[in-house]
Design an enzyme around this catalytic site. Structure first.
Site, mmCIF file in Angstrom:
data_model
loop_
_atom_site.group_PDB
_atom_site.id
_atom_site.type_symbol
_atom_site.label_atom_id
_atom_site.label_comp_id
_atom_site.label_asym_id
_atom_site.label_seq_id
_atom_site.Cartn_x
_atom_site.Cartn_y
_atom_site.Cartn_z
ATOM 1 C CG ASP A 12 -8.249 4.615 -4.983
ATOM 2 O OD1 ASP A 12 -7.684 5.702 -4.776
ATOM 3 O OD2 ASP A 12 -8.322 4.082 -6.098
ATOM 4 C CD GLU A 96 -0.793 7.359 -12.083
ATOM 5 O OE1 GLU A 96 -0.310 7.737 -11.005
ATOM 6 O OE2 GLU A 96 -0.829 6.166 -12.422
ATOM 7 C CB THR A 279 3.448 9.160 -8.516
ATOM 8 O OG1 THR A 279 3.895 8.188 -9.473
ATOM 9 C CG2 THR A 279 2.082 9.670 -8.938
ATOM 10 C CD GLU A 317 -0.393 12.478 -7.076
ATOM 11 O OE1 GLU A 317 -0.909 11.336 -7.078
ATOM 12 O OE2 GLU A 317 -0.739 13.387 -7.859
ATOM 13 C CG LEU A 320 3.043 4.199 -1.058
ATOM 14 C CD1 LEU A 320 4.045 3.254 -0.415
ATOM 15 C CD2 LEU A 320 1.802 3.449 -1.516
#
Length: 375
Positions: A12, A96, A279, A317, A320
């Site tokens: 982020d 999520e 993810t 997705e 990292l």
């Protein structure tokens, strides 16, 4: 549809808090936020325990979130179903469907810690008390397990998550984990139902979802929103190779070596004709420390096979931001490789657009070419 604060997760680069009017509601009633056993309030998102409580100036969180989706649909209605093909509904931290059990942003948690249960706000405690009484064990309704360690514990260091003889594999453990994970699924069920109702409202674009022949020879046509609804699931892959799967359990996924915790989630998604995004599609088992008992590949295979069994569309997705060949190869293998579940990823979200992507544009461009023209 983001209903969480940004800035507490890996990679982020900005911080965006919850809206001021939500923060002010939390100042009046701090229990609207997830709370751990030490009393720490997590202000990334609202507790699922208060879903149906009028804690936001007379509205429930589900009503406020539905109103936001309705305002979006009013503004962009002519784009739904063409320019906008999917509406992903935020379900918790980082968008999520999970509990904020491993809060890395404030330093309380470090990989591969098992995390902590987030069930100590008054709304979740009231729900737990009610469930315990209904189960005939009111003594189980006072809080989470007392022997589940702390954020950075290892599974074997706790009484609750120990592989053999751990409390997770007892009548009490099964009761608590069923309740804890069940609240999360109920939250997704409520929010997806509200989103579907809003997006299917009169005068909004709709699409035929099913055509069914009736016994009298007639046809039944089922319509739904013109856009695909979707949610995000977290790739909590550490401790996957242990029996208890401790990190998944604290995050709200009641998945163990003996129990498929993703099946009830996908059953719920199927009822709403919703898709899921998952993810860690770029990760390999060999890239992680042995002591964390990690298996992103094993977890991804389980999730993909469960989604295929139920008939839920899956997207991927990367967790990292990576531009190395190993990561690109693993993503391509997840999308259309030679494994049993190859080709199950219908879409890919690549994290993230920014300077690092531009600096590695030749590698990223070659990766895009492979996705466009698979072998």
């Amino acid at each position: 549809m983001s209903f969480h604060a940004a800035g507490n997760n890996v990679g982020d680069c900005c911080r965006i808090s919850l809206p001021r009017w939500v923060v002010e509601a939390g100042e009046r009633d701090p229990d609207i936020f997830f709370t751990d056993s030490s009393g720490y309030r997590n202000r990334e998102c609202l507790s699922v325990g208060c879903d149906t409580q009028p804690v936001l100036l007379g509205r429930t969180p589900i009503q406020a979130q539905a109103d936001f989706i309705a305002a979006f649909a009013d503004e962009f209605g002519d784009m739904l179903g063409n320019v906008i093909s999917e509406v992903t509904v935020g379900m918790g931290p980082a968008g999520e469907l999970r509990y904020p059990s491993y809060p890395e942003g404030d330093g309380r948690w470090r990989f591969p810690g098992i995390g902590q249960f987030q069930c100590y706000d008054k709304y979740m405690l009231a729900s737990l008390k009610e469930a315990a009484i209904a189960a005939g064990h009111p003594e189980w309704g006072h809080g989470g397990p007392h022997d589940s360690g702390n954020y950075n514990s290892h599974s074997s260091e706790t009484g609750f998550f120990r592989s053999y003889g751990g409390s997770w594999d007892t009548e009490y453990g099964r009761f608590f984990l069923s309740w804890y994970s069940g609240l999360l699924i109920q939250h997704a069920d409520r929010l997806l139902g509200a989103a579907r109702q809003v997006l299917s409202a009169r005068c909004r674009p709709r699409a035929m979802r099913e055509a069914r022949e009736l016994s009298d020879g007639g046809m039944l046509y089922v319509f739904g929103p013109a856009v695909q609804l979707g949610i995000k699931l977290a790739g909590v892959h550490w401790w996957f190779k242990s029996r208890a799967h401790a990190a998944e359990l604290t995050a709200g996924y009641y998945n163990t070596r003996e129990r498929n915790g993703y099946l009830p989630i996908f059953d719920m998604l199927k009822r709403h004709s919703a898709a899921a995004s998952f993810t860690c599609v770029e990760m390999r088992d060999c890239e992680h420390p042995i002591e964390g008992r990690c298996s992103p590949e094993g977890l991804l295979n389980q999730v993909l096979s469960t989604a295929a069994r139920v008939g839920v569309p899956m997207s991927g997705e990367n967790a990292l931001q990576r531009y190395d060949q190993y990561a690109f190869d693993k993503i391509c293998d997840s999308a259309f490789g030679q494994s049993v579940m190859a080709g199950r990823l219908e879409k890919l979200t690549f994290l993230r657009m920014g300077d690092m992507m531009i600096d590695n544009w030749s590698a990223f461009g070659a990766f895009l070419q492979r996705l466009t023209c698979p072998p």
